[in-house]
Write a protein that holds these residues in place. Structure first.
Motif, PDB file in Angstrom:
ATOM      1  N   ASP A 155       0.846  -1.191   0.000  1.00 38.82           N
ATOM      2  CA  ASP A 155       0.000   0.000   0.000  1.00 38.82           C
ATOM      3  C   ASP A 155       0.882   1.243   0.000  1.00 38.82           C
ATOM      4  O   ASP A 155       1.092   1.898   1.018  1.00 38.82           O
ATOM      5  CB  ASP A 155      -0.922   0.006   1.222  1.00 38.82           C
ATOM      6  CG  ASP A 155      -1.927  -1.124   1.178  1.00 38.82           C
ATOM      7  OD1 ASP A 155      -2.155  -1.664   0.091  1.00 38.82           O
ATOM      8  OD2 ASP A 155      -2.483  -1.458   2.244  1.00 38.82           O
ATOM      9  N   LYS A 196      -2.516   2.456  -4.728  1.00 35.52           N
ATOM     10  CA  LYS A 196      -3.717   1.635  -4.693  1.00 35.52           C
ATOM     11  C   LYS A 196      -4.973   2.503  -4.761  1.00 35.52           C
ATOM     12  O   LYS A 196      -5.032   3.571  -4.150  1.00 35.52           O
ATOM     13  CB  LYS A 196      -3.721   0.782  -3.420  1.00 35.52           C
ATOM     14  CG  LYS A 196      -4.858  -0.220  -3.346  1.00 35.52           C
ATOM     15  CD  LYS A 196      -4.590  -1.259  -2.276  1.00 35.52           C
ATOM     16  CE  LYS A 196      -4.738  -0.695  -0.880  1.00 35.52           C
ATOM     17  NZ  LYS A 196      -6.125  -0.328  -0.574  1.00 35.52           N
ATOM     18  N   SER A 248      -4.150  -3.631   2.636  1.00 40.96           N
ATOM     19  CA  SER A 248      -3.623  -4.986   2.478  1.00 40.96           C
ATOM     20  C   SER A 248      -3.375  -5.630   3.843  1.00 40.96           C
ATOM     21  O   SER A 248      -3.156  -4.946   4.840  1.00 40.96           O
ATOM     22  CB  SER A 248      -2.312  -4.948   1.682  1.00 40.96           C
ATOM     23  OG  SER A 248      -2.525  -4.397   0.408  1.00 40.96           O
TER      24      SER A 248
END
Length: 315
Positions: A52, A56, A63
């Protein structure tokens, strides 16, 4: 497709992977599959892995964090990724077994088993169609993730790979409770800053040979609109829809390397001219008409522009 479900049933620990700089299809398939496994097999341990780092899409969860020993015991499911070097977490190589599910044109074999449908509009379409054919009813959360990736990668069912099955799969996801307005806003709405940046791209693009629209965006260009690199590089779609353009490209400066050379990543699109082989020659790849390139200098950008223009003229 039954083999995908069999492997999921066989493993108690499952790690799910996506490609670097993930888009909505990579994330939608990752989190949609994770949610379905959690809903169906609550006793299993399931982890969505990735970095991340700001690249993203924001409307997806963070995550998971998991140690190396867990990964080694897991079934690794790699989604929406054509080549191993682009998987966002290199520990997939250490997993007990590796399964790949993808809709890109085949580049290389890197998993123990691979399921590829390169005519599908999205990896989310592959997974959702599998659930549809099995007669499963998805939770609203799982369906929402999958629908988000489906409409993002098919540009709301407007790309050539859209088929009756694509639309049937979308209808199936809607029947599971998808909020259509929310998905459209998350994927296609824009901020005022982005709106101004998009107008900057349209106003400053160059047109080669009357058929190829492109622009080279420098860091100072997108930063004055308050955008990050990852936000700036997603806007190649602004050149689509112009009848005169047979192809279009957006090159965005990412960094200056140790030699003081500016490096760019690029997004390439075409109406019906194959360009993914050109992308593969320049540190990239993707679909026939939609692909990416990376780590370019100014000279290589000009080479790509000429190669695409030559390809258009050959047709």
């Amino acid at each position: 497709m039954n083999r995908i479900l069999e492997l999921i049933k066989d493993y108690d620990i499952i790690t799910i992977y996506r490609h670097v700089s993930p888009d909505a299809d990579a994330l939608g398939s990752q989190y949609g599959l994770k949610q379905w496994i959690n809903d169906t097999y609550p006793e299993k341990k399931v982890y969505a892995l990735g970095n991340d780092d700001g690249s993203k899409v924001s409307n997806f969860p963070e995550s998971d964090i998991v140690d190396d020993e867990i990964v080694k015991q897991s079934l690794a499911i790699i989604l929406d990724t054509a080549n191993g070097s682009r998987i966002d977490d290199g520990r997939w190589k250490t997993a007990a077994y590796r399964l790949k599910v993808d809709h890109h044109i085949f580049v290389e074999k890197f998993a123990d088993e691979e399921y590829i449908e390169d005519m599908a509009g999205a990896t989310c379409e592959i997974l959702a169609t599998m659930f549809l054919k099995e007669g499963m009813t998805l939770s609203k959360t799982a369906a929402q993730y999958l629908y988000s990736g489906l409409i993002a990668d098919t540009l709301r069912y407007s790309i050539p790979s859209t088929t009756p099955q694509t639309l049937s799969t979308g209808a199936y996801l809607l029947s599971c409770g998808v909020d259509v307005q929310r998905s459209n806003e998350e994927n296609f709405s824009t901020s005022l800053q982005q709106f101004h940046y998009e107008n900057f791209l349209r106003s400053n693009c160059q047109v080669a040979g009357g058929q190829l629209a492109y622009i080279i965006v420098h860091k100072e260009d997108y930063e004055r609109f308050g955008l990050s690199f990852n936000e700036a590089k997603e806007k190649v779609f602004v050149f689509g829809g112009v009848y005169d353009f047979k192809a279009w490209a957006l090159f965005v400066e990412k960094e200056i390397d140790e030699q003081g050379i500016k490096r760019y990543n690029g997004s390439l699109r075409s109406r019906n001219t194959t360009i993914n082989d050109i992308a593969m020659k320049h540190h990239g790849g993707g679909h026939r008409f939609a692909c990416g390139v990376k780590n370019l200098d100014d000279e290589e950008i000009q080479t790509i522009i000429q190669e695409i223009l030559d390809r258009i003229n050959e047709a």
